[in-house]
Motif scaffolding. Structure first.
Motif, short mmCIF file in Angstrom:
data_model
loop_
_atom_site.label_atom_id
_atom_site.label_comp_id
_atom_site.label_asym_id
_atom_site.label_seq_id
_atom_site.Cartn_x
_atom_site.Cartn_y
_atom_site.Cartn_z
N THR A 120 0.79 -1.14 -0.03
CA THR A 120 0.07 0.06 -0.02
C THR A 120 0.79 1.11 -0.08
OG1 THR A 120 -1.85 -1.01 1.23
CG2 THR A 120 -1.82 1.23 1.27
N VAL A 121 0.61 2.21 -0.79
CA VAL A 121 1.27 3.59 -0.75
C VAL A 121 0.40 4.64 -0.36
CG1 VAL A 121 2.33 5.33 -2.34
CG2 VAL A 121 2.82 2.90 -2.72
N PHE A 122 0.65 5.37 0.77
CA PHE A 122 -0.15 6.26 1.28
C PHE A 122 0.32 7.71 0.93
CE2 PHE A 122 0.22 2.66 4.13
CZ PHE A 122 -1.16 2.23 4.48
N LEU A 123 -0.63 8.58 0.83
CA LEU A 123 -0.44 10.03 0.51
C LEU A 123 -0.91 10.51 1.88
CD1 LEU A 123 0.79 12.45 -1.28
CD2 LEU A 123 -1.58 12.49 -2.34
N ARG A 124 0.33 11.35 2.59
CA ARG A 124 -0.15 11.92 3.83
C ARG A 124 0.01 13.48 3.99
NH1 ARG A 124 2.62 7.18 6.83
NH2 ARG A 124 0.85 5.61 7.15
N ALA A 125 -0.82 14.22 4.64
CA ALA A 125 -0.68 15.50 5.05
C ALA A 125 0.28 15.63 5.88
CB ALA A 125 -1.96 16.02 5.50
N SER A 126 0.82 16.76 6.51
CA SER A 126 1.83 17.02 7.51
C SER A 126 1.57 16.41 8.76
CB SER A 126 2.29 18.53 7.47
OG SER A 126 0.99 19.42 7.66
N ASN A 127 0.33 16.52 9.22
CA ASN A 127 -0.06 15.83 10.42
C ASN A 127 -0.24 14.54 10.50
OD1 ASN A 127 -2.49 15.68 8.95
ND2 ASN A 127 -3.78 16.86 10.31
N GLY A 128 0.27 13.84 9.29
CA GLY A 128 0.07 12.43 9.29
C GLY A 128 -1.29 11.71 8.97
N GLU A 129 -2.23 12.73 8.73
CA GLU A 129 -3.67 12.16 8.02
C GLU A 129 -3.31 11.51 6.45
OE1 GLU A 129 -7.80 14.12 6.65
OE2 GLU A 129 -6.31 15.41 7.67
N VAL A 130 -3.99 10.51 6.39
CA VAL A 130 -3.96 9.57 4.89
C VAL A 130 -5.03 10.60 4.19
CG1 VAL A 130 -4.39 7.75 3.52
CG2 VAL A 130 -3.31 7.56 5.89
N ILE A 131 -4.35 11.23 3.11
CA ILE A 131 -5.25 12.05 2.06
C ILE A 131 -5.84 10.97 0.94
CG2 ILE A 131 -5.25 13.51 0.29
CD1 ILE A 131 -2.96 15.01 2.01
N ASP A 132 -5.02 9.95 0.71
CA ASP A 132 -5.07 8.75 -0.51
C ASP A 132 -4.48 7.67 -0.09
OD1 ASP A 132 -6.38 7.91 -2.74
OD2 ASP A 132 -5.17 8.99 -3.96
N GLU A 133 -4.60 6.52 -0.76
CA GLU A 133 -3.87 5.54 -0.77
C GLU A 133 -4.18 4.55 -1.87
OE1 GLU A 133 -5.79 2.24 2.34
OE2 GLU A 133 -5.69 4.28 3.24
N LEU A 134 -3.46 3.84 -2.48
CA LEU A 134 -3.56 2.66 -3.37
C LEU A 134 -2.90 1.58 -2.90
CD1 LEU A 134 -4.19 2.11 -6.14
CD2 LEU A 134 -2.49 3.07 -7.28
N THR A 135 -3.98 0.43 -2.71
CA THR A 135 -3.24 -0.86 -2.52
C THR A 135 -3.39 -1.86 -3.55
OG1 THR A 135 -4.31 -0.32 -0.11
CG2 THR A 135 -3.73 -2.86 -0.89
N TYR A 136 -2.49 -2.72 -3.53
CA TYR A 136 -2.60 -4.12 -4.58
C TYR A 136 -2.06 -5.00 -3.49
CZ TYR A 136 2.48 -2.88 -4.94
OH TYR A 136 3.63 -2.55 -4.92
N ALA A 137 -2.77 -6.10 -3.78
CA ALA A 137 -2.68 -7.35 -2.81
C ALA A 137 -2.51 -8.72 -3.56
CB ALA A 137 -3.79 -7.28 -1.95
N ARG A 138 -1.64 -8.60 -4.56
CA ARG A 138 -1.42 -9.85 -5.40
C ARG A 138 -0.26 -9.78 -6.01
NH1 ARG A 138 -2.39 -8.29 -10.63
NH2 ARG A 138 -3.94 -6.34 -10.90
N ASN A 139 0.22 -10.74 -6.54
CA ASN A 139 1.48 -10.76 -7.57
C ASN A 139 1.33 -10.07 -8.74
OD1 ASN A 139 3.06 -12.57 -5.72
ND2 ASN A 139 2.26 -14.38 -6.81
N ILE A 140 2.21 -9.14 -8.97
CA ILE A 140 2.13 -8.16 -10.24
C ILE A 140 2.86 -8.70 -11.38
CG2 ILE A 140 2.61 -5.75 -10.97
CD1 ILE A 140 0.38 -5.96 -9.00
N SER A 141 2.15 -8.92 -12.50
CA SER A 141 3.20 -9.07 -13.70
C SER A 141 4.20 -7.92 -13.80
CB SER A 141 1.95 -9.21 -14.61
OG SER A 141 1.18 -10.42 -14.49
N GLU A 142 5.06 -8.71 -14.64
CA GLU A 142 6.03 -7.66 -15.10
C GLU A 142 5.53 -6.78 -16.10
OE1 GLU A 142 9.61 -8.48 -17.84
OE2 GLU A 142 10.43 -8.99 -15.74
N GLY A 143 5.91 -5.29 -15.67
CA GLY A 143 5.18 -4.25 -16.68
C GLY A 143 3.79 -3.88 -16.57
#
Length: 169
Positions: free
Chosen positions: A77-100
């Motif tokens: 999971t990649v999180f985009l956070r504000a200066s206070n640590g609050e999560v503004i957005d996130e993108l999760t992937y939970a499987r094996n990712i193919s090349e490319g």
């Protein structure tokens, strides 16, 4: 507003040089990234303060050599956070990712027209499929038909020849 648009966790070639995270400004005005940061599940963090303001609709690609954030091929999971640590957005992937394979946030995947999503009640579907096989399957089928025809012609000819030899002997 700045959001996470896409990730490339398993690029063709070197992960260290090819991985990236793309951010997008989906607002109507230029957006500053000052005070924002990116982080992964392991806690590796990259400050976006040095990134120039992002114009409306503009996408910014941040490579792993810059962020030092390692995107795991088996889920993260990649999180985009504000200066206070609050999560503004996130993108999760939970499987094996193919090349490319690029992981795109759901909100940035174009929706199929309603007609393409409607299926009869007893059928299950997994989205629209654009299958354009090209010429290769046709060529293979034609070659198989020609070989089968030639083989059948040879076998029938041999049987006919043997029957004629029996008659004239």
């Amino acid at each position: 507003m700045i959001l996470i648009k896409e990730l490339l966790p398993n690029p063709t070639g070197s992960d260290e040089k090819g991985e990236w995270i793309r951010l997008i400004n989906d607002g109507d005005e230029s957006a500053s990234s000052k005070g924002l940061s990116l982080a992964d599940e392991s806690g590796k963090t990259f400050s976006l303060s040095a990134v120039e303001p992002i114009a409306p609709g503009e996408t910014v690609e941040l490579g792993r050599p810059l962020t030092k954030i390692t995107l795991n091929n088996d889920g993260d999971t990649v999180f985009l956070r504000a200066s206070n640590g609050e999560v503004i957005d996130e993108l999760t992937y939970a499987r094996n990712i193919s090349e490319g394979e690029i992981v795109t946030a759901d909100k940035f995947i174009p929706q199929a027209p309603a007609a393409a999503n409607s299926l009869p009640s007893r059928q299950a579907g997994f989205g629209a499929t654009d299958y354009s096989p090209g010429l290769a399957p046709v060529a293979v089928g034609l070659m198989l038909a020609l070989v089968a025809g030639a083989l059948a012609w040879y076998v029938v000819g041999k049987i006919y020849q043997e029957e004629n030899e029996k008659i004239y002997d």
